[in-house]
Design an enzyme around this catalytic site. Sequence first.
Site, mmCIF file in Angstrom:
data_model
loop_
_atom_site.group_PDB
_atom_site.id
_atom_site.type_symbol
_atom_site.label_atom_id
_atom_site.label_comp_id
_atom_site.label_asym_id
_atom_site.label_seq_id
_atom_site.Cartn_x
_atom_site.Cartn_y
_atom_site.Cartn_z
ATOM 1 N N GLY A 12 -3.665 8.083 45.034
ATOM 2 C CA GLY A 12 -4.486 6.938 44.543
ATOM 3 C C GLY A 12 -5.102 6.239 45.777
ATOM 4 O O GLY A 12 -5.155 5.083 45.824
ATOM 5 N N GLY A 14 -7.910 6.175 46.966
ATOM 6 C CA GLY A 14 -9.159 5.288 46.673
ATOM 7 C C GLY A 14 -8.886 4.017 46.242
ATOM 8 O O GLY A 14 -10.126 3.141 45.887
ATOM 9 N N TYR A 153 3.688 -0.351 31.438
ATOM 10 C CA TYR A 153 3.743 -0.433 32.832
ATOM 11 C C TYR A 153 5.446 -0.771 33.452
ATOM 12 O O TYR A 153 5.676 0.037 34.355
ATOM 13 C CB TYR A 153 2.941 -1.400 33.156
ATOM 14 N N ALA A 154 6.063 -1.628 32.795
ATOM 15 C CA ALA A 154 7.119 -1.999 33.160
ATOM 16 C C ALA A 154 8.353 -0.855 33.118
ATOM 17 O O ALA A 154 8.885 -0.663 34.131
ATOM 18 C CB ALA A 154 7.574 -3.141 32.320
HETATM 19 N N1 LIG Z 1 -2.125 -4.626 42.713
HETATM 20 C C1 LIG Z 1 -0.924 -5.156 42.900
HETATM 21 O O1 LIG Z 1 -0.630 -6.326 42.730
HETATM 22 C C2 LIG Z 1 0.181 -4.152 42.261
HETATM 23 C C3 LIG Z 1 1.623 -4.756 42.462
HETATM 24 C C4 LIG Z 1 2.778 -3.886 42.331
HETATM 25 C C5 LIG Z 1 2.581 -2.584 42.282
HETATM 26 N N2 LIG Z 1 1.332 -2.236 42.255
HETATM 27 C C6 LIG Z 1 1.005 -0.501 42.286
HETATM 28 O O2 LIG Z 1 0.284 -0.115 43.431
HETATM 29 C C7 LIG Z 1 -0.260 0.973 43.179
HETATM 30 C C8 LIG Z 1 -1.802 1.050 43.808
HETATM 31 O O3 LIG Z 1 -2.465 -0.124 42.728
HETATM 32 P P1 LIG Z 1 -3.839 -0.980 42.963
HETATM 33 O O4 LIG Z 1 -3.552 -2.375 42.868
HETATM 34 O O5 LIG Z 1 -4.296 -0.203 44.439
HETATM 35 O O6 LIG Z 1 -4.591 -0.377 42.037
HETATM 36 P P2 LIG Z 1 -5.991 0.561 42.077
HETATM 37 O O7 LIG Z 1 -6.296 0.463 40.671
HETATM 38 O O8 LIG Z 1 -6.838 -0.470 42.714
HETATM 39 O O9 LIG Z 1 -5.770 1.953 42.551
HETATM 40 C C9 LIG Z 1 -5.166 2.990 41.969
HETATM 41 C C10 LIG Z 1 -5.534 4.104 42.231
HETATM 42 O O10 LIG Z 1 -4.924 5.144 41.601
HETATM 43 C C11 LIG Z 1 -5.914 6.152 41.043
HETATM 44 N N3 LIG Z 1 -5.221 6.840 39.891
HETATM 45 C C12 LIG Z 1 -5.033 6.467 38.637
HETATM 46 N N4 LIG Z 1 -4.664 7.331 37.927
HETATM 47 C C13 LIG Z 1 -4.622 8.457 38.603
HETATM 48 C C14 LIG Z 1 -4.211 9.779 38.273
HETATM 49 N N5 LIG Z 1 -3.801 10.188 37.128
HETATM 50 N N6 LIG Z 1 -4.337 10.653 39.477
HETATM 51 C C15 LIG Z 1 -4.633 10.439 40.525
HETATM 52 N N7 LIG Z 1 -5.074 8.986 40.936
HETATM 53 C C16 LIG Z 1 -5.003 8.149 40.083
HETATM 54 C C17 LIG Z 1 -7.170 5.346 40.671
HETATM 55 O O11 LIG Z 1 -8.357 6.104 40.529
HETATM 56 C C18 LIG Z 1 -7.096 4.285 41.812
HETATM 57 O O12 LIG Z 1 -7.852 4.882 42.959
HETATM 58 C C19 LIG Z 1 -0.164 1.314 41.690
HETATM 59 O O13 LIG Z 1 0.905 2.142 41.481
HETATM 60 C C20 LIG Z 1 0.157 -0.018 40.985
HETATM 61 O O14 LIG Z 1 0.935 0.039 39.875
HETATM 62 C C21 LIG Z 1 0.127 -2.874 42.478
#
Ligand SMILES: NC(=O)c1ccc[n+]([C@@H]2O[C@H](COP(=O)([O-])OP(=O)(O)OC[C@H]3O[C@@H](n4cnc5c(N)ncnc54)[C@H](O)[C@@H]3O)[C@@H](O)[C@H]2O)c1
Length: 252
Positions: A12, A14, A153-154
């Site tokens: 992830g 990017g 998701y949860a």
């Molecule tokens: N943003 C928040 O508030 C938050 C809070 C808690 C947890 N998270 C977790 O943090 C992590 C990062 O989230 P984020 O906010 O940066 O989201 P984001 O959507 O900006 O980044 C997620 C990245 O994962 C990549 N991705 C998705 N499916 C994929 C796959 N099958 N194979 C490879 N790459 C894949 C996407 O292309 C994207 O670049 C996630 O696991 C998310 O669940 C985010």
Amino acid sequence: MSNTSLNVLVTGAGGGMCRGINARLAAAGHTIICVDMNLELSEKAAMAVRNAGGKAAAFAADVADEAAVEQLRADVEATVGPVQALVNAAGILDRKYLADSTAESFRKALDVNLVGPFLLIKAFAPAMVDAGWGRIVNIASIAGTTGYPYPSYAASKAGLANMTRSLLEDFWGTGITINSICPGVVDTPMVIQEVRDQVRRRVPTQSIIDPEEIGALTAFLLTEDARNINGADLLIDGGATQLFSLVNNHAD
Ligand SMILES: NC(=O)c1ccc[n+]([C@@H]2O[C@H](COP(=O)([O-])OP(=O)(O)OC[C@H]3O[C@@H](n4cnc5c(N)ncnc54)[C@H](O)[C@@H]3O)[C@@H](O)[C@H]2O)c1
């Protein structure tokens, strides 16, 4: 094992949170192996690291695809070398209540958010075991510790935190630590405006988390100072899940 210059594979890479994770890990001297769905996303992340003076390589893989993950392992080991630390941050948030969810949509979330980290750990942990040292960090969520309106998701994040703890048995005495980070609301594209507007009323610090804060915690987990932090689900949520309050004195 030295604290510096680890090969750290970040999935992830990017995404919004990984901007901060990549930056902090690169600033600590590590080589970031950026992995995302397509090479354009991974390259962009790697370029941002290099532009800031860090070391990075880019690879594409769907983390939910077992064959793609196995190919990734072969390509990374052949071109960069063994991976000493793995950060599972790839994730999707499907904003569907039960009525709109299907078995397919539910499975998709589990595939990316839970089976994905499982496949990455299966692929990359054996080299860490052979080396007698390794670090695994899984990005879970407060959505996995409390109830949350979007069940796929949860459930996937609750599963990820539990798998983290459960793998302590497999990594017993191997020199590998495995932890999850449990973020609250982080300033990334995943977070919609409606949620951002609630932060002041719902989060005791009244602040949205900067991705670099997640990066700083991840970087610490890769150090020797963190060698006895193992099986933890490290909460970084501004206190959002720690107070049940029926008063509301915090509106704008
Ligand atoms: N943003 C928040 O508030 C938050 C809070 C808690 C947890 N998270 C977790 O943090 C992590 C990062 O989230 P984020 O906010 O940066 O989201 P984001 O959507 O900006 O980044 C997620 C990245 O994962 C990549 N991705 C998705 N499916 C994929 C796959 N099958 N194979 C490879 N790459 C894949 C996407 O292309 C994207 O670049 C996630 O696991 C998310 O669940 C985010």
